[in-house]
Design a protein around this motif. Structure first.
Motif, PDB file in Angstrom:
ATOM      1  N   THR A 180       0.810  -1.270   0.158  1.00 58.29           N
ATOM      2  CA  THR A 180       0.044  -0.008   0.054  1.00 58.29           C
ATOM      3  C   THR A 180       0.909   1.324   0.060  1.00 58.29           C
ATOM      4  OG1 THR A 180      -0.240   0.204   2.462  1.00 58.29           O
ATOM      5  CG2 THR A 180      -1.867  -1.180   1.560  1.00 58.29           C
ATOM      6  N   ASP A 236      -7.564   5.631   0.508  1.00 61.22           N
ATOM      7  CA  ASP A 236      -8.341   4.924   1.135  1.00 61.22           C
ATOM      8  C   ASP A 236      -8.873   3.667   0.715  1.00 61.22           C
ATOM      9  OD1 ASP A 236      -7.186   6.202   3.543  1.00 61.22           O
ATOM     10  OD2 ASP A 236      -9.142   7.235   3.963  1.00 61.22           O
ATOM     11  N   ARG A 245      -6.250   1.438  -0.874  1.00 59.71           N
ATOM     12  CA  ARG A 245      -5.626   0.397   0.035  1.00 59.71           C
ATOM     13  C   ARG A 245      -6.775  -0.456   0.320  1.00 59.71           C
ATOM     14  NH1 ARG A 245      -4.655   5.394   2.754  1.00 59.71           N
ATOM     15  NH2 ARG A 245      -2.510   5.897   2.305  1.00 59.71           N
ATOM     16  N   THR A 246      -7.966  -0.245   0.423  1.00 59.29           N
ATOM     17  CA  THR A 246      -9.060  -1.245   0.760  1.00 59.29           C
ATOM     18  C   THR A 246      -9.079  -2.222  -0.481  1.00 59.29           C
ATOM     19  OG1 THR A 246     -10.367   0.380   2.005  1.00 59.29           O
ATOM     20  CG2 THR A 246     -11.525  -1.721   1.120  1.00 59.29           C
ATOM     21  N   ASN A 288      -6.017  -4.649  -0.353  1.00 52.84           N
ATOM     22  CA  ASN A 288      -6.405  -5.543   0.619  1.00 52.84           C
ATOM     23  C   ASN A 288      -7.414  -6.773   0.449  1.00 52.84           C
ATOM     24  OD1 ASN A 288      -4.429  -5.083   2.900  1.00 52.84           O
ATOM     25  ND2 ASN A 288      -5.965  -3.066   3.144  1.00 52.84           N
ATOM     26  N   ASP A 289      -8.590  -6.187  -0.303  1.00 48.94           N
ATOM     27  CA  ASP A 289      -9.566  -7.149  -0.833  1.00 48.94           C
ATOM     28  C   ASP A 289      -9.045  -7.916  -1.693  1.00 48.94           C
ATOM     29  OD1 ASP A 289     -11.290  -5.648   1.068  1.00 48.94           O
ATOM     30  OD2 ASP A 289     -12.486  -4.824  -0.388  1.00 48.94           O
ATOM     31  N   ASN A 299       0.875  -3.364   4.598  1.00 43.47           N
ATOM     32  CA  ASN A 299       0.229  -2.168   4.696  1.00 43.47           C
ATOM     33  C   ASN A 299       1.216  -0.903   5.266  1.00 43.47           C
ATOM     34  OD1 ASN A 299      -1.082   0.231   5.589  1.00 43.47           O
ATOM     35  ND2 ASN A 299      -2.767  -1.154   6.605  1.00 43.47           N
TER      36      ASN A 299
END
Length: 85
Positions: free
Chosen positions: A11, A24, A27-28, A31-32, A43
């Motif tokens: 990230t 944001d 980053r989500t 991660n997903d 992260n």
């Protein structure tokens, strides 16, 4: 095909203009995607601990790292890479 290939998602670090850039959400999404495909995600936003209060010594202009910032980011990333590789 190279079945020995290893992938690590990373990230972005803190930036002053984060909300305008949609970081944001990015980053989500990373991660997903990592969870869905079994790919580790580092992260760096959290691990580097760069924020509005300490950015002066680590970021030149709110985005690009200073020499000290680059060393810090590199050390954090190297430590995380050693966990996976």
């Amino acid at each position: 095909s190279n079945y020995k290939l290893k992938i690590l998602l990373i990230t972005p670090i803190y930036r002053i203009e984060e909300t305008n850039l949609g970081l944001d959400a990015y980053r989500t999404a990373l991660n997903d995607f990592g969870k869905k495909h079994g790919i580790p995600v580092v992260n760096m936003h959290e691990l580097c601990n760069i924020n509005a209060f300490n950015k002066g010594g680590t970021l030149k202009d709110g985005l690009h790292p200073t020499g000290t910032g680059a060393e810090h980011i590199g050390a954090v990333l190297a430590g995380e890479m050693l966990k996976y590789f």
